[in-house]
Design a protein around this motif. Structure first.
Motif, PDB file in Angstrom:
ATOM      1  N   ALA A   1       0.706  -1.298   0.415  1.00 58.37           N
ATOM      2  CA  ALA A   1      -0.102   0.332  -0.119  1.00 58.37           C
ATOM      3  C   ALA A   1       0.813   1.130   0.131  1.00 58.37           C
ATOM      4  O   ALA A   1       2.333   0.738   0.123  1.00 58.37           O
ATOM      5  CB  ALA A   1      -1.246   0.202   1.168  1.00 58.37           C
ATOM      6  N   PRO A   2       0.344   2.450  -0.278  1.00 54.98           N
ATOM      7  CA  PRO A   2       1.195   3.730  -0.142  1.00 54.98           C
ATOM      8  C   PRO A   2       1.541   3.767   0.632  1.00 54.98           C
ATOM      9  O   PRO A   2       1.216   3.888   1.769  1.00 54.98           O
ATOM     10  CB  PRO A   2       0.107   4.640  -0.676  1.00 54.98           C
ATOM     11  N   GLY A   3       3.216   4.286   1.312  1.00 56.13           N
ATOM     12  CA  GLY A   3       3.982   4.299   1.753  1.00 56.13           C
ATOM     13  C   GLY A   3       3.825   3.320   3.395  1.00 56.13           C
ATOM     14  O   GLY A   3       5.074   3.433   4.042  1.00 56.13           O
ATOM     15  N   ASN A   4       3.765   1.958   3.045  1.00 49.87           N
ATOM     16  CA  ASN A   4       3.834   0.719   3.714  1.00 49.87           C
ATOM     17  C   ASN A   4       5.054   0.070   2.848  1.00 49.87           C
ATOM     18  O   ASN A   4       5.220  -0.375   1.254  1.00 49.87           O
ATOM     19  CB  ASN A   4       2.456   0.767   3.716  1.00 49.87           C
ATOM     20  N   GLN A   5       5.748  -0.642   3.656  1.00 54.51           N
ATOM     21  CA  GLN A   5       6.595  -1.654   2.525  1.00 54.51           C
ATOM     22  C   GLN A   5       5.493  -2.790   2.340  1.00 54.51           C
ATOM     23  O   GLN A   5       4.474  -3.693   2.591  1.00 54.51           O
ATOM     24  CB  GLN A   5       7.162  -1.859   4.236  1.00 54.51           C
ATOM     25  N   ARG A   6       5.884  -3.842   1.648  1.00 51.18           N
ATOM     26  CA  ARG A   6       5.426  -5.384   0.692  1.00 51.18           C
ATOM     27  C   ARG A   6       5.833  -6.134   1.263  1.00 51.18           C
ATOM     28  O   ARG A   6       6.114  -6.115   2.868  1.00 51.18           O
ATOM     29  CB  ARG A   6       6.428  -5.631  -0.270  1.00 51.18           C
ATOM     30  N   GLU A   7       4.145  -6.907   1.854  1.00 51.77           N
ATOM     31  CA  GLU A   7       4.803  -7.680   2.703  1.00 51.77           C
ATOM     32  C   GLU A   7       3.332  -8.711   2.234  1.00 51.77           C
ATOM     33  O   GLU A   7       3.272  -9.107   0.864  1.00 51.77           O
ATOM     34  CB  GLU A   7       2.789  -7.103   4.197  1.00 51.77           C
ATOM     35  N   LEU A   8       3.893 -10.142   2.920  1.00 45.75           N
ATOM     36  CA  LEU A   8       3.495 -10.817   2.024  1.00 45.75           C
ATOM     37  C   LEU A   8       2.196 -11.723   2.765  1.00 45.75           C
ATOM     38  O   LEU A   8       1.654 -11.753   3.888  1.00 45.75           O
ATOM     39  CB  LEU A   8       4.710 -12.115   2.754  1.00 45.75           C
ATOM     40  N   VAL A   9       1.246 -11.986   1.813  1.00 47.47           N
ATOM     41  CA  VAL A   9      -0.381 -12.281   1.846  1.00 47.47           C
ATOM     42  C   VAL A   9      -0.563 -13.504   1.976  1.00 47.47           C
ATOM     43  O   VAL A   9      -1.071 -14.004   3.007  1.00 47.47           O
ATOM     44  CB  VAL A   9      -1.015 -11.465   0.554  1.00 47.47           C
TER      45      VAL A   9
END
Length: 120
Positions: A40-48
């Protein structure tokens, strides 16, 4: 040339559903673990979610019970069924796969991303 091509993103209202697909292509390849991440904008990439070749799955706590990952090994496609979507699920979703290329070995590949937007 190995490619991961995603499809299925879009705009949906909260509570709705979307299904993402990601197809791997290339000659003389074996697709091992596959998964989805999001950013998401402003966030780090996260594993789903992740899925092994033998269909063992793992989910982030934030999506457990709402998202389902599956795969078709013959077609080299991984799916992400997203139900009960929330505005906080809004992000660019990326497909990831560990792929063995004949002779050269195991590599990590990423798709180009597909936007998912959930309106409240």
């Amino acid at each position: 040339q190995v490619q991961l091509v995603e499809s299925g993103g879009g705009l949906v209202q909260a509570g709705g559903s979307l299904r993402l697909s990601c197809a791997a292509s290339g000659s003389r390849i074996t697709v091992k673990d596959m998964g989805w991440s999001r950013q998401a904008p402003g966030n780090q990439r996260e594993l789903v979610a992740t899925i092994t070749f033998g269909n063992m799955t793992n989910y982030a706590d934030s999506v457990k019970g709402r998202f389902t990952i599956s795969r078709d090994n013959a077609k080299k496609i991984v799916y992400l069924e997203m139900d009960s979507l929330k505005p906080e699920d809004t992000a660019v979703y990326y497909c990831n796969a560990k792929i063995v290329r004949w002779i050269t070995g195991l590599f990590d590949y990423w798709g180009q991303g597909t936007q998912v937007t959930v309106s409240s």
